[in-house]
Design an enzyme around this catalytic site. Sequence first.
Site, PDB file in Angstrom:
ATOM      1  N   TRP A  49       0.821  -1.223   0.000  1.00 41.79           N
ATOM      2  CA  TRP A  49       0.000   0.000   0.000  1.00 41.79           C
ATOM      3  C   TRP A  49       0.852   1.268   0.000  1.00 41.79           C
ATOM      4  O   TRP A  49       0.316   2.374  -0.020  1.00 41.79           O
ATOM      5  CB  TRP A  49      -0.935  -0.002   1.217  1.00 41.79           C
ATOM      6  N   HIS A  82      13.037  -2.404  -1.591  1.00 36.08           N
ATOM      7  CA  HIS A  82      12.149  -1.862  -2.633  1.00 36.08           C
ATOM      8  C   HIS A  82      12.886  -0.750  -3.377  1.00 36.08           C
ATOM      9  O   HIS A  82      13.619   0.034  -2.770  1.00 36.08           O
ATOM     10  CB  HIS A  82      10.860  -1.326  -1.996  1.00 36.08           C
ATOM     11  N   GLY A 112       4.485   1.500 -11.239  1.00 38.27           N
ATOM     12  CA  GLY A 112       3.571   2.643 -11.301  1.00 38.27           C
ATOM     13  C   GLY A 112       3.603   3.333 -12.656  1.00 38.27           C
ATOM     14  O   GLY A 112       3.418   4.537 -12.743  1.00 38.27           O
ATOM     15  N   SER A 131       3.293  -2.611 -12.148  1.00 38.60           N
ATOM     16  CA  SER A 131       2.028  -2.349 -12.844  1.00 38.60           C
ATOM     17  C   SER A 131       1.243  -3.625 -13.161  1.00 38.60           C
ATOM     18  O   SER A 131       0.712  -3.770 -14.259  1.00 38.60           O
ATOM     19  CB  SER A 131       2.278  -1.545 -14.127  1.00 38.60           C
ATOM     20  N   GLY A 191       1.426  -2.748  -6.262  1.00 34.77           N
ATOM     21  CA  GLY A 191       1.286  -1.432  -5.651  1.00 34.77           C
ATOM     22  C   GLY A 191      -0.095  -0.872  -5.929  1.00 34.77           C
ATOM     23  O   GLY A 191      -1.070  -1.162  -5.251  1.00 34.77           O
ATOM     24  N   GLY A 192      -0.205  -0.081  -7.015  1.00 34.65           N
ATOM     25  CA  GLY A 192      -1.434   0.644  -7.329  1.00 34.65           C
ATOM     26  C   GLY A 192      -2.710  -0.193  -7.247  1.00 34.65           C
ATOM     27  O   GLY A 192      -3.683   0.209  -6.597  1.00 34.65           O
TER      28      GLY A 192
HETATM   29  C1  PEP Z   1       5.463  -1.737  -6.138  1.00 35.29           C
HETATM   30  O1  PEP Z   1       5.553  -0.630  -5.671  1.00 35.29           O
HETATM   31  O2  PEP Z   1       6.029  -2.685  -5.579  1.00 35.29           O
HETATM   32  C2  PEP Z   1       4.694  -1.911  -7.367  1.00 35.29           C
HETATM   33  C3  PEP Z   1       4.851  -3.016  -8.033  1.00 35.29           C
HETATM   34  O3  PEP Z   1       3.868  -0.872  -7.738  1.00 35.29           O
HETATM   35  P1  PEP Z   1       2.840  -0.857  -8.983  1.00 35.29           P
HETATM   36  O4  PEP Z   1       2.060  -2.147  -8.939  1.00 35.29           O
HETATM   37  O5  PEP Z   1       1.985   0.333  -8.746  1.00 35.29           O
HETATM   38  O6  PEP Z   1       3.667  -0.761 -10.219  1.00 35.29           O
END
Ligand code: PEP
Length: 276
Positions: free
Chosen positions: A14, A99, A177, A218, A239-240
Amino acid sequence: MSPAIRQKFVVGNWKMYTNAADARRLAKAVVDGMGAQERVSVTLCPPFPYLALVGEILEGSRVALGAQNLYPEKEGPFTGEVSPTMLLELGCKYVILGHSERRHKLGESDAFVNQKVRVALAAGLDVILCVGETLEQRNANQTEALLDRQLTCGLADVPADTLTRLSIAYEPVWAIGNLEHHATPQQAEEAHTVIRRRFAQMFGKKSAQALAIQYGGSVKPDNAAALFCRHGVDGALIGGASLIADQFLAIVRAGINASQTEEKSSSMPQLTKPVA
Ligand code: PEP
């Protein structure tokens, strides 16, 4: 290396999003939407201030609690930091380390990430170690060298008896992202193969076969299925899409479907010779 069936592992990161009310709602929606399925292991990693309240909602469910970071000391004069023991006390099973947002925006070095990995594992936490190249590194054909370096340094001196509590998240920095640049399933599979090969060199084939490698960058409901059916893609760090319960649950369902397909094809008789 012969194929192995590993449980799919889907984790919601998150980041620095949600407030207390949203965190509560989101965690509850994930628990309710998960039902009793056991095929996919699911973990939620809320921001530190919401670990306790999300932990209460997850208690007794099949969804585990994880943290997004820690400081590699038991306690001490480290203003603003959080120790592994504090995370364990809050009910965390997992911690995300290395990360790219911490490596690139907060300047965490491979050596510091390694210190965190070793301390977290020694404390009893399960570690999700993130690795991945920038776009410049990919364009300069440095992806393999970069993954090699991050694994070699990040996992230096990790005791063999803790490896079952370690997973790797391959997260190409350029795909995080990013709605314009996605890693293709083929690119993800290739990078996972590089990671598993390097892991086998470091810790042996058996440990490498058991290692869960997630893809992150993503992942959405519309690309999850294509990623999960790729060889060696054992789940996703999200993430998102983890901030929207319906999207996160759709990705979990894609993991369940991929596991069912894998189980079916592994129970079919294998041909040892090509059919003439
Ligand atoms: C992340 O921050 O670990 C990530 C994969 O973000 P997103 O899914 O938004 O690309």
